[in-house]
Design a protein around this motif. Structure first.
Motif, short mmCIF file in Angstrom:
data_model
loop_
_atom_site.label_atom_id
_atom_site.label_comp_id
_atom_site.label_asym_id
_atom_site.label_seq_id
_atom_site.Cartn_x
_atom_site.Cartn_y
_atom_site.Cartn_z
N GLN A 63 0.83 -1.22 0.00
CA GLN A 63 0.00 0.00 0.00
C GLN A 63 0.86 1.26 0.00
N ASP A 64 1.82 1.30 -0.93
CA ASP A 64 2.70 2.47 -1.12
C ASP A 64 3.58 2.80 0.08
N LYS A 65 3.73 1.86 1.02
CA LYS A 65 4.61 2.07 2.16
C LYS A 65 5.69 1.00 2.15
N ILE A 66 6.87 1.36 2.66
CA ILE A 66 7.94 0.36 2.81
C ILE A 66 7.60 -0.51 4.02
N ALA A 67 7.34 -1.79 3.76
CA ALA A 67 7.01 -2.73 4.83
C ALA A 67 8.27 -3.38 5.39
N GLY A 68 9.34 -3.32 4.63
CA GLY A 68 10.61 -3.89 5.07
C GLY A 68 11.65 -3.69 3.99
N PHE A 69 12.91 -3.89 4.37
CA PHE A 69 13.98 -3.82 3.38
C PHE A 69 15.18 -4.64 3.82
N GLY A 70 15.90 -5.08 2.82
CA GLY A 70 17.13 -5.81 3.05
C GLY A 70 18.16 -5.35 2.04
N ASP A 79 23.73 -6.35 4.99
CA ASP A 79 24.12 -5.19 5.79
C ASP A 79 22.94 -4.69 6.61
N PHE A 80 21.80 -4.48 5.98
CA PHE A 80 20.58 -4.04 6.67
C PHE A 80 19.47 -5.05 6.39
N PHE A 81 18.66 -5.32 7.41
CA PHE A 81 17.53 -6.25 7.25
C PHE A 81 16.50 -5.88 8.32
N LYS A 95 10.40 -13.51 2.49
CA LYS A 95 10.41 -13.16 1.06
C LYS A 95 11.62 -12.29 0.72
N ILE A 96 11.93 -11.32 1.57
CA ILE A 96 13.10 -10.48 1.31
C ILE A 96 14.37 -11.33 1.36
#
Length: 155
Positions: A63-70, A79-81, A95-96
């Motif tokens: 919904q146009d928001k960052i729900a997570g990142f890796g 480095d980032f998760f 999934k990421i």
């Protein structure tokens, strides 16, 4: 949920997610001084710019928001998760991680490594990572424990 590669325009939202996730999700494993020292990293603008410019950065969008990142640095280091505090336990991390591992495989990496928080350690263990060493890092004079972990990539 969709995936997209991060751009500089995503940095503000990524940093906010980083800070809010640590403050809410990690509060049972780290004390307030440790959380404050850890989240202070969001203020290091050049570090974040370098991440987006030099690493494989995958955003999970709901919904146009960052729900997570890796992020994957040098094709074999996570480095980032981080998964947004409001999107925990919905399979987003799985999934990421799958996408980051596929990216590492594209580059024929033999192992994938990360420096993992106390909070994230059980997730990484479920993914086949093993602890190589417990690390005691100092950030702004505050000791923060994490783990150097690695996983052999199977082809």
């Amino acid at each position: 949920m969709n995936f997209k590669k991060a751009t500089i325009s995503d940095l503000a939202e990524m940093k906010e997610l980083f800070v809010q996730t640590i403050r809410s999700v990690c509060k049972n494993d780290y004390n307030p001084a440790q959380i404050e020292a850890w989240t202070s990293g969001a203020k290091i603008t050049q570090r974040w710019s370098d991440v987006v410019e030099k690493q494989f950065v995958l955003l999970a969008i709901i919904q146009d928001k960052i729900a997570g990142f890796g992020t994957l640095k040098d094709n074999n280091y996570i480095d980032f998760f981080f998964i947004h505090k409001d999107f925990q336990r919905q399979g987003i991390a799985n999934k990421i991680f799958t996408e980051l591992e596929l990216e590492a495989k594209k580059h024929n990496s033999k192992i994938i490594t990360s420096d993992v928080s106390i909070t994230a350690k059980p997730f990484f263990e479920k993914k086949g990572f093993v602890v190589k060493i417990e690390q005691k890092n100092r950030i702004k004079g505050v000791e923060i424990i994490n783990y150097k972990m690695e996983k052999e990539i199977k082809y």
